[in-house]
Design an enzyme around this catalytic site. Sequence first.
Site, PDB file in Angstrom:
ATOM      1  N   HIS A 268      -3.582 -10.514   5.571  1.00 44.15           N
ATOM      2  CA  HIS A 268      -3.913  -9.298   6.325  1.00 44.15           C
ATOM      3  C   HIS A 268      -4.206  -9.689   7.772  1.00 44.15           C
ATOM      4  O   HIS A 268      -4.692 -10.789   8.040  1.00 44.15           O
ATOM      5  CB  HIS A 268      -5.117  -8.583   5.696  1.00 44.15           C
ATOM      6  CG  HIS A 268      -5.325  -7.229   6.297  1.00 44.15           C
ATOM      7  ND1 HIS A 268      -6.047  -7.040   7.455  1.00 44.15           N
ATOM      8  CD2 HIS A 268      -4.887  -6.005   5.916  1.00 44.15           C
ATOM      9  CE1 HIS A 268      -6.034  -5.749   7.761  1.00 44.15           C
ATOM     10  NE2 HIS A 268      -5.341  -5.094   6.838  1.00 44.15           N
TER      11      HIS A 268
ATOM     12  N   GLU B  54       2.270  -3.964   9.284  1.00 44.35           N
ATOM     13  CA  GLU B  54       1.137  -3.290   9.954  1.00 44.35           C
ATOM     14  C   GLU B  54       0.991  -3.817  11.380  1.00 44.35           C
ATOM     15  O   GLU B  54       0.439  -4.909  11.571  1.00 44.35           O
ATOM     16  CB  GLU B  54      -0.178  -3.606   9.232  1.00 44.35           C
ATOM     17  CG  GLU B  54      -0.278  -3.101   7.828  1.00 44.35           C
ATOM     18  CD  GLU B  54      -1.735  -3.078   7.341  1.00 44.35           C
ATOM     19  OE1 GLU B  54      -2.092  -2.114   6.685  1.00 44.35           O
ATOM     20  OE2 GLU B  54      -2.493  -4.020   7.647  1.00 44.35           O
TER      21      GLU B  54
END
Length: 222
Positions: A93, A141
């Site tokens: 992430h 993302e």
Amino acid sequence: MKTPVVILNFKTYLEASGEKALDLAKSLESAADETGITMVAAPQACDIYRIKEETSIPVLSQHIDAITPGSHTGSTLFEALVDNGIDGSLINHSEKRLTLADIQSVNQKLHDEELISCICTNNVETSVAAACFNPDIVAIEPPQLIGTGVSVSQAEPEIVEGTVSKVKEINPDVKVLCGAGISTGEDMRAAIDLGAEGVLLASGIVKAENPKKALVDLVSKL
Ligand code: G3P
């Protein structure tokens, strides 16, 4: 995993920690039951066991360290997460980046146990690199949009389309999700129209006054 899918990253928001993490997971479960859409929780490691015990939704870890059991104080051990019932994990992430070698190692551990691997990426090029590891999911993302409420699917459609097309060239079985700034039904619809098979999101739901209603609204245009 049946698509479209919604993965909710609980991050370290107070609204998604401890007892409130369980409440949020129950909102996901109830929204999934009501809409028939797959909804997945990614809570902090300390909340995984309780959520697995008290709900039936799939649960991902937010992170796994590329370590072996032993002397690694403060680390998150794959074997312990498995013992606590994870169905898979996010990897890399943008708030918890790993080296390329560690991404490969963690992805392999999940693959060996037939657990879900979701590698997060920041642009088309890193999505291509991630796809070469054959994870279950690549989640694109752009970090600059995370937490802004400005949706990647509406503000940067080309990065979603580009990721879908390049990843599918490498391995059509890898699912592509997108995330950053997604909160509304229009945002999710736009993501699906660009070829994504779901979304990875956080603040739009975690901070909503009524998370269950926000989840039902999120999938209302599918
Ligand atoms: O992992 C989800 C994420 O980084 C997006 O966050 O708050 O923009 O939905 P948010």
